[in-house]
Design an enzyme around this catalytic site. Structure first.
Site, PDB file in Angstrom:
ATOM      1  N   MET A  28       0.850  -1.189   0.000  1.00 29.23           N
ATOM      2  CA  MET A  28       0.000   0.000   0.000  1.00 29.23           C
ATOM      3  C   MET A  28       0.891   1.246   0.000  1.00 29.23           C
ATOM      4  SD  MET A  28      -3.420  -0.996   2.050  1.00 29.23           S
ATOM      5  CE  MET A  28      -2.837  -0.755   3.698  1.00 29.23           C
ATOM      6  N   HIS A  35       9.455  -3.476   3.431  1.00 30.35           N
ATOM      7  CA  HIS A  35       9.089  -3.714   2.026  1.00 30.35           C
ATOM      8  C   HIS A  35      10.345  -4.018   1.193  1.00 30.35           C
ATOM      9  CE1 HIS A  35       5.709  -0.945   3.305  1.00 30.35           C
ATOM     10  NE2 HIS A  35       5.041  -1.978   2.823  1.00 30.35           N
TER      11      HIS A  35
HETATM   12  O1  PAF Z   1      -0.142  -5.863   3.525  1.00 32.37           O
HETATM   13  C1  PAF Z   1      -0.555  -4.934   2.825  1.00 32.37           C
HETATM   14  O2  PAF Z   1       0.130  -3.913   2.607  1.00 32.37           O
HETATM   15  C2  PAF Z   1      -1.950  -5.020   2.230  1.00 32.37           C
HETATM   16  O3  PAF Z   1      -2.830  -5.651   3.093  1.00 32.37           O
HETATM   17  C3  PAF Z   1      -1.966  -5.687   0.845  1.00 32.37           C
HETATM   18  C4  PAF Z   1      -1.511  -7.127   0.903  1.00 32.37           C
HETATM   19  C5  PAF Z   1      -1.066  -4.913  -0.101  1.00 32.37           C
HETATM   20  C6  PAF Z   1      -3.386  -5.684   0.283  1.00 32.37           C
HETATM   21  O4  PAF Z   1      -3.894  -4.400   0.155  1.00 32.37           O
END
Ligand code: PAF
Length: 281
Positions: A28, A35
């Site tokens: 997101m 990330h």
């Molecule tokens: O973990 C996240 O950032 C969100 O839940 C995802 C998997 C991108 C789904 O919107």
């Protein structure tokens, strides 16, 4: 690096690459070291890496932070470029104008842990992950273990529905003091940031006390009281089977401890594997 905004564009981009191994990292945005570790894992495991950035409205409750969810798109683009991803998928909207008329039903796995206080959250997550999988059709998809319940439910969806994608979990990345990295950490003021470290410390303490044969229920209760004394409002501290998310009669190799708590208005989660074999008292 390509940046595409529509499902047609990403399909077009991926068509000549279908013979390659494609890894997908859904996010997101507001990318951080957590990330980056997912992206690096994807790069190690595949030839082509697609990252998506989409703040999914369906997974936020009415009083949650959808409108204020941090957006750092320019910085996210720089991170993706630096990490050498192939394609960034940044759709504006993934849903029909008149709303979704079809949905998946998650059964018992959504009625525990975060699902209790966020009733539609996992329906929203599964819906968007399905849409993204259908558009991108990756061979593998990487999810962070911090959102363990999300990871467990997605693994179960893929297995139950025979979806042709392998789900890979990636270990929690922590700040130097142990706080699990999260986009929501940026909501914390300096005092709250100091309090937040108590979450991971509590998990470690509970694990150590279980190893020293203290009764689990008592240890958890004492930990809750200690956190409340620090003005941390506990949503849950629970030990469950890490695959089924069901309660355990005794701690076995599948036992995992989960915590969720509010520091001010910020809801943070964390979890850790338990390995000892004592009885849950
Ligand atoms: O973990 C996240 O950032 C969100 O839940 C995802 C998997 C991108 C789904 O919107």
């Amino acid at each position: 690096m390509n940046i595409v905004e529509t499902s047609q564009e990403i399909r077009q981009y991926l068509t000549p690459l279908r013979h390659e191994r494609i890894a997908f990292v859904p996010t997101m945005g507001c990318l951080h070291e957590g990330h980056i570790s997912l992206i690096r894992k994807a790069k190690r495991l595949a030839d082509i890496v697609v990252v998506s950035i989409y703040v999914n409205p369906l997974q936020f409750g009415e009083n949650e932070d959808f409108d204020t969810y941090p957006k750092t798109f320019d910085n996210d683009v720089e991170i993706c470029k630096k990490e050498g991803i192939d394609c960034l998928f940044h759709p504006h909207n993934l849903y029909p104008e008149d709303g979704m008329k079809v949905s998946l039903q998650i059964n018992d796995m959504q009625h525990v842990l975060c699902g209790k206080s966020r009733p539609n959250h996992f329906n929203g997550v599964l819906t968007v992950v399905n849409i993204l999988f259908n558009i991108i059709q990756p061979q593998i998809a990487i999810f962070g273990e911090k959102d363990w319940q999300q990871l467990a439910i997605i693994k179960r969806m893929v297995s139950d529905l025979h979806m042709p994608v392998e789900i890979i979990g990636s270990e929690i990345i922590r700040e130097d003091d142990g706080l699990a990295m999260s986009s929501r950490n940026r909501y914390l003021n300096p005092k709250q940031r100091q309090q937040a470290v108590l979450l991971s410390q509590t998990l470690t303490k509970i694990k150590n006390n279980i190893k020293s044969h203290q009764k689990t229920a008592e240890i958890i209760q004492i930990s809750k009281e200690e956190l409340e004394n620090h003005h941390i409002s506990i949503d849950y501290i629970e030990i469950l089977d890490e695959t089924t998310l069901k309660p355990l009669a005794s701690i076995n190799s599948k036992a995992r401890i989960f915590i969720a708590a509010y520091i001010g208005n910020t809801r943070l989660i964390d979890n850790s594997k338990l390995t000892s074999m004592e009885k849950i008292a």
